[in-house]
Design a protein around this motif. Sequence first.
Motif, short mmCIF file in Angstrom:
data_model
loop_
_atom_site.label_atom_id
_atom_site.label_comp_id
_atom_site.label_asym_id
_atom_site.label_seq_id
_atom_site.Cartn_x
_atom_site.Cartn_y
_atom_site.Cartn_z
N ASP A 48 -13.25 12.53 1.58
CA ASP A 48 -14.67 12.52 1.26
C ASP A 48 -15.02 13.91 0.76
N MET A 49 -16.10 14.01 0.01
CA MET A 49 -16.46 15.31 -0.57
C MET A 49 -16.89 16.33 0.47
N ASP A 50 -17.14 15.91 1.71
CA ASP A 50 -17.46 16.87 2.77
C ASP A 50 -16.20 17.46 3.41
N GLY A 51 -15.01 17.03 2.93
CA GLY A 51 -13.76 17.55 3.46
C GLY A 51 -13.09 16.66 4.48
N THR A 52 -13.71 15.54 4.83
CA THR A 52 -13.13 14.61 5.79
C THR A 52 -12.01 13.81 5.12
N GLU A 53 -10.88 13.77 5.78
CA GLU A 53 -9.75 13.01 5.26
C GLU A 53 -9.99 11.52 5.45
N ARG A 54 -9.81 10.73 4.39
CA ARG A 54 -9.97 9.28 4.45
C ARG A 54 -8.64 8.60 4.79
N SER A 55 -7.61 8.87 3.97
CA SER A 55 -6.32 8.17 4.11
C SER A 55 -5.18 9.11 3.78
N ILE A 56 -4.02 8.84 4.39
CA ILE A 56 -2.77 9.53 4.07
C ILE A 56 -1.80 8.48 3.53
N PHE A 57 -1.18 8.79 2.42
CA PHE A 57 -0.22 7.91 1.78
C PHE A 57 1.18 8.47 2.02
N LYS A 58 1.99 7.76 2.80
CA LYS A 58 3.35 8.21 3.12
C LYS A 58 4.35 7.19 2.61
N GLY A 59 5.42 7.67 1.99
CA GLY A 59 6.45 6.79 1.48
C GLY A 59 7.46 7.52 0.62
N HIS A 60 6.99 8.49 -0.14
CA HIS A 60 7.91 9.27 -0.97
C HIS A 60 8.78 10.15 -0.07
N SER A 61 10.04 10.30 -0.46
CA SER A 61 10.98 11.10 0.33
C SER A 61 11.21 12.49 -0.25
N ASN A 62 10.45 12.85 -1.28
CA ASN A 62 10.56 14.19 -1.87
C ASN A 62 9.20 14.54 -2.47
#
Length: 181
Positions: A48-62
């Motif tokens: 969000d534009m206030d700096g709050t993290e919405r989501s983390i995308f994990k899957g890439h190995s590099n």
Amino acid sequence: GTLRTWNLDGTERRIFKGHSNWVKGALFLPDGKGLLSWSDDRTLRTWDMDGTERSIFKGHSNWINGALLLPDGKGLLSWSYDGTLRTWNLDGTERSIFKGHSGWIKAALLLPDGKGVLSWGDDRTLRTWDMDGSECSTFKGHSGSVSGALLLPDGKGLLSWSNDGTLRTWNLDGTERRIFK
């Protein structure tokens, strides 16, 4: 790694903390109220534009080299040093994995119909893909890492350039049109 936004007068507006390595890039989300960032920590994150993290995308190995938003406005495409491209929903869930490159992927772009992707990289090839991750065409001919590509104005071909010192034009089925040395 931090992401920062700035006011036009040069003063810092916001710091986005969460990545644990260099932030490689960012773009605004379609809603205009958030950001997407990608990093050498192997994650993408929405904020969000206030700096709050919405989501983390994990899957890439590099390290992740880049990302772009999909035409549906509900997803994104990322590419990485792990040799894969991945599509994601904006909540961080993975849609599909594109496997075929044998080296790291430098960049990618959407095909004009919005139903496919072109990628290129260190394995000396360019490849086209359906949005489900199925490979359509492989463009072979460069003897060095492919540095870049763009679609030709006719919409039926592309131009690539490489560390081998050549420019090449191609049909979208992977057949070569011309070499410029």
